[in-house]
Scaffold this active site. Structure first.
Site, PDB file in Angstrom:
ATOM      1  N   PHE A  81       0.826  -1.212   0.000  1.00  0.00           N
ATOM      2  CA  PHE A  81       0.000   0.000   0.000  1.00  0.00           C
ATOM      3  C   PHE A  81       0.859   1.260   0.000  1.00  0.00           C
ATOM      4  CE2 PHE A  81      -2.559  -3.107   2.479  1.00  0.00           C
ATOM      5  CZ  PHE A  81      -3.745  -3.067   1.774  1.00  0.00           C
ATOM      6  N   LYS A 100      -0.341   9.396  -2.707  1.00  0.00           N
ATOM      7  CA  LYS A 100      -1.598   9.094  -3.385  1.00  0.00           C
ATOM      8  C   LYS A 100      -2.477  10.294  -3.709  1.00  0.00           C
ATOM      9  CE  LYS A 100      -4.306   8.399   0.716  1.00  0.00           C
ATOM     10  NZ  LYS A 100      -5.318   7.665   1.429  1.00  0.00           N
ATOM     11  N   TYR A 130       0.393  10.467 -10.572  1.00  0.00           N
ATOM     12  CA  TYR A 130      -0.002   9.437  -9.598  1.00  0.00           C
ATOM     13  C   TYR A 130      -0.502   8.187 -10.336  1.00  0.00           C
ATOM     14  CZ  TYR A 130      -3.473   6.996  -6.772  1.00  0.00           C
ATOM     15  OH  TYR A 130      -4.241   6.033  -6.186  1.00  0.00           O
ATOM     16  N   LYS A 159       1.081   4.097 -10.917  1.00  0.00           N
ATOM     17  CA  LYS A 159       0.343   2.835 -10.731  1.00  0.00           C
ATOM     18  C   LYS A 159       0.486   1.955 -11.973  1.00  0.00           C
ATOM     19  CE  LYS A 159      -1.775   3.671  -6.743  1.00  0.00           C
ATOM     20  NZ  LYS A 159      -1.820   2.793  -5.608  1.00  0.00           N
ATOM     21  N   ASN A 182     -13.538   3.866  -5.329  1.00  0.00           N
ATOM     22  CA  ASN A 182     -13.877   4.812  -4.265  1.00  0.00           C
ATOM     23  C   ASN A 182     -14.155   4.103  -2.936  1.00  0.00           C
ATOM     24  OD1 ASN A 182     -14.598   6.100  -6.986  1.00  0.00           O
ATOM     25  ND2 ASN A 182     -14.659   7.839  -5.593  1.00  0.00           N
ATOM     26  N   ASN A 200     -11.454  14.174  -1.022  1.00  0.00           N
ATOM     27  CA  ASN A 200     -12.460  13.182  -1.414  1.00  0.00           C
ATOM     28  C   ASN A 200     -13.810  13.461  -0.758  1.00  0.00           C
ATOM     29  OD1 ASN A 200      -9.663  11.218  -1.218  1.00  0.00           O
ATOM     30  ND2 ASN A 200     -10.757  11.431  -3.139  1.00  0.00           N
ATOM     31  N   ARG A 220     -20.261   7.366  -8.896  1.00  0.00           N
ATOM     32  CA  ARG A 220     -19.065   6.565  -8.609  1.00  0.00           C
ATOM     33  C   ARG A 220     -19.451   5.236  -7.971  1.00  0.00           C
ATOM     34  NH1 ARG A 220     -17.390   9.865 -11.364  1.00  0.00           N
ATOM     35  NH2 ARG A 220     -15.725  11.379 -11.111  1.00  0.00           N
ATOM     36  N   ARG A 245     -15.251  20.044 -11.259  1.00  0.00           N
ATOM     37  CA  ARG A 245     -13.826  19.945 -10.908  1.00  0.00           C
ATOM     38  C   ARG A 245     -13.082  19.396 -12.121  1.00  0.00           C
ATOM     39  NH1 ARG A 245     -12.143  16.096  -5.889  1.00  0.00           N
ATOM     40  NH2 ARG A 245     -12.848  14.483  -7.325  1.00  0.00           N
TER      41      ARG A 245
HETATM   42  N1  UFG Z   1     -16.928  15.686  -4.965  1.00  0.00           N
HETATM   43  C1  UFG Z   1     -17.688  16.819  -4.686  1.00  0.00           C
HETATM   44  N2  UFG Z   1     -17.257  17.659  -3.694  1.00  0.00           N
HETATM   45  C2  UFG Z   1     -16.132  17.414  -2.957  1.00  0.00           C
HETATM   46  C3  UFG Z   1     -15.354  16.250  -3.247  1.00  0.00           C
HETATM   47  C4  UFG Z   1     -15.790  15.413  -4.266  1.00  0.00           C
HETATM   48  O1  UFG Z   1     -18.712  17.065  -5.316  1.00  0.00           O
HETATM   49  O2  UFG Z   1     -15.794  18.221  -2.070  1.00  0.00           O
HETATM   50  C5  UFG Z   1     -17.395  14.784  -6.033  1.00  0.00           C
HETATM   51  C6  UFG Z   1     -16.397  14.649  -7.148  1.00  0.00           C
HETATM   52  O3  UFG Z   1     -16.568  15.650  -8.118  1.00  0.00           O
HETATM   53  C7  UFG Z   1     -16.754  13.255  -7.677  1.00  0.00           C
HETATM   54  C8  UFG Z   1     -17.227  12.500  -6.440  1.00  0.00           C
HETATM   55  O4  UFG Z   1     -17.542  13.501  -5.483  1.00  0.00           O
HETATM   56  O5  UFG Z   1     -17.825  13.361  -8.544  1.00  0.00           O
HETATM   57  C9  UFG Z   1     -16.165  11.597  -5.857  1.00  0.00           C
HETATM   58  O6  UFG Z   1     -14.973  12.340  -5.693  1.00  0.00           O
HETATM   59  P1  UFG Z   1     -13.723  11.801  -4.864  1.00  0.00           P
HETATM   60  O7  UFG Z   1     -12.684  12.867  -4.892  1.00  0.00           O
HETATM   61  O8  UFG Z   1     -14.180  11.299  -3.537  1.00  0.00           O
HETATM   62  O9  UFG Z   1     -13.271  10.529  -5.689  1.00  0.00           O
HETATM   63  P2  UFG Z   1     -12.802  10.427  -7.207  1.00  0.00           P
HETATM   64  O10 UFG Z   1     -13.836   9.582  -7.874  1.00  0.00           O
HETATM   65  O11 UFG Z   1     -12.477  11.711  -7.829  1.00  0.00           O
HETATM   66  O12 UFG Z   1     -11.400   9.712  -6.998  1.00  0.00           O
HETATM   67  C10 UFG Z   1     -11.269   8.334  -6.815  1.00  0.00           C
HETATM   68  C11 UFG Z   1     -10.202   8.072  -5.733  1.00  0.00           C
HETATM   69  C12 UFG Z   1      -8.859   8.566  -6.196  1.00  0.00           C
HETATM   70  C13 UFG Z   1      -8.535   7.911  -7.556  1.00  0.00           C
HETATM   71  C14 UFG Z   1      -9.645   8.259  -8.537  1.00  0.00           C
HETATM   72  C15 UFG Z   1      -9.404   7.702  -9.920  1.00  0.00           C
HETATM   73  O13 UFG Z   1     -10.569   8.710  -4.516  1.00  0.00           O
HETATM   74  O14 UFG Z   1      -7.881   8.222  -5.255  1.00  0.00           O
HETATM   75  O15 UFG Z   1     -10.878   7.779  -8.032  1.00  0.00           O
HETATM   76  O16 UFG Z   1      -9.419   6.324  -9.918  1.00  0.00           O
HETATM   77  F1  UFG Z   1      -7.372   8.368  -8.041  1.00  0.00           F
END
Ligand code: UFG
Length: 334
Positions: free
Chosen positions: A80, A84, A144, A148, A174, A194, A226, A287
């Site tokens: 792990f 990240k 990042y 991987k 997620n 996140n 997601r 975003r």
């Molecule tokens: N989101 C919001 N507001 C926030 C944070 C997130 O609306 O304050 C939304 C994002 O736009 C997205 C969803 O919530 O639509 C999930 O976002 P996260 O940041 O929790 O997760 P991601 O899907 O962007 O990222 C995940 C993992 C990462 C990995 C990525 C790609 O958390 O570590 O998938 O595989 F790199």
């Protein structure tokens, strides 16, 4: 089976440690605590009632890793350890390549010296939906993600060269939730990137409101969808993967997911129900880099490991809240 967990004090590592100990495995943890807390190690002992060696070690330090293999008879490594943060990796790519590649290579080289031949790698993937394990890796959107993909390639080449070597590339998207005891959980430093840690910090009063990144996506309610997975399901998948490597040399990629995506608004609503707290939010701009939706095809995990996700979104929110409400500021600082 004695399993070395590099980065074992971190979010996914600590939950996997609990799962392995509860399944009767022995473990050794190596962590430099750069993005984790030694308190997590104590909490793993508290939850399981079991003791194990924990090394304060940076796994890019070859001598430190050699010492771990010298002092413990290790059967399998679950890797792990690594940096990240997607956004940070865009700003300091060299540091990401140096740390993540060096960590993986050092551990693999020390495994070879110690005749340890089983390796589980937690990976990632950027492909069209639904994700299947046999799709090409393609281009990643961040340094990042590229580290991987590079480590996956290294493992493929290493397994090709050494028929005794066994590697599983675990791909998941997620992970959220926490151990149901609320004693361990995700403890991000600074402002959470996140969704779930952010929602939980709003619910507990640490932050005023959530900004939903985009309400005009081509999804049923306009927000991104997601494949959220309970971290204990993910931990169980790691245990199954470790068992699988005992009998199957070679390299294989396996997705872990529920196969069902949820939107940001659905997660907010589930969290509100699970916690009994309001989660004030505003819809903001999209975003950069977010895809409208993706989820995992987890059929292969069922076929190879007999693994299937057990926990619901409601369970994930309940357990995230158990952790956040018991530890509003995360782990106590030393
Ligand atoms: N989101 C919001 N507001 C926030 C944070 C997130 O609306 O304050 C939304 C994002 O736009 C997205 C969803 O919530 O639509 C999930 O976002 P996260 O940041 O929790 O997760 P991601 O899907 O962007 O990222 C995940 C993992 C990462 C990995 C990525 C790609 O958390 O570590 O998938 O595989 F790199």
């Amino acid at each position: 089976m004695n399993v070395l967990l590099t980065g074992g004090a971190g979010y996914i590592g600590s939950h996997t440690a609990v799962e392995l100990l509860n399944r009767g495995c022995d473990i050794v943890i190596a962590d430099d605590y750069s993005n984790s807390s030694p308190v997590a190690v104590e909490r793993i002992r508290q939850i399981t009632g079991r003791d194990f060696p924990a090394y304060h070690a940076d796994v890019t330090d070859r001598e430190a890793v050699r010492r771990i293999f010298r002092e413990n008879k290790i059967d399998c490594v679950i890797h792990f350890a690594g940096k990240k943060a997607v956004g940070e990796s865009v700003k300091i790519p060299l540091s990401y390549y140096r740390t993540n590649l060096d960590a993986a290579l050092t551990v693999l080289e020390c495994m070879k010296e110690a005749s340890v031949s089983r390796f589980i790698f937690s990976s990632g993937s950027l492909n069209p939906i639904p994700y299947r394990e046999d799709m090409p890796r393609g281009e990643c959107s961040s340094p990042y993600g590229t580290t991987k993909a590079m480590i996956e390639k290294i493992l493929e080449d290493a397994c090709h060269a050494d028929p005794a070597l066994s590697a599983v590339l675990l791909r998941y998207f997620n992970p959220i939730g926490a151990h149901p005891s609320g004693l361990i959980g995700e403890d991000p430093q600074g402002i959470p990137n996140n969704l779930l840690p952010y929602i939980a910090q709003v619910a507990v009063g640490r932050r005023e409101k959530l900004t939903v990144f985009g309400g005009d996506y081509p999804t049923p309610d306009g927000t991104c969808r997601r494949d959220y997975l309970h971290v204990m399901d993910l931990a169980a998948g790691h245990h199954r993967a470790a068992c699988y490597t005992m009998e199957h040399p070679g390299v294989t990629a396996v997705n872990l997911g529920t196969g069902t995506p949820y939107s940001v608004l659905e997660v907010i609503e589930a969290f509100r129900k699970a916690s009994g707290r309001e989660v004030p939010y505003v819809i903001g701009p999209r975003r950069a880099g977010d895809l409208p939706e993706y989820w995992a095809d987890a059929a292969k995990a069922k076929e190879l490991f007999g693994w299937q996700a057990q926990y619901t979104l409601q369970d994930m929110c309940r357990d995230t809240w158990a952790w956040q409400s018991k530890n509003p500021q995360g782990y106590p600082k030393a």
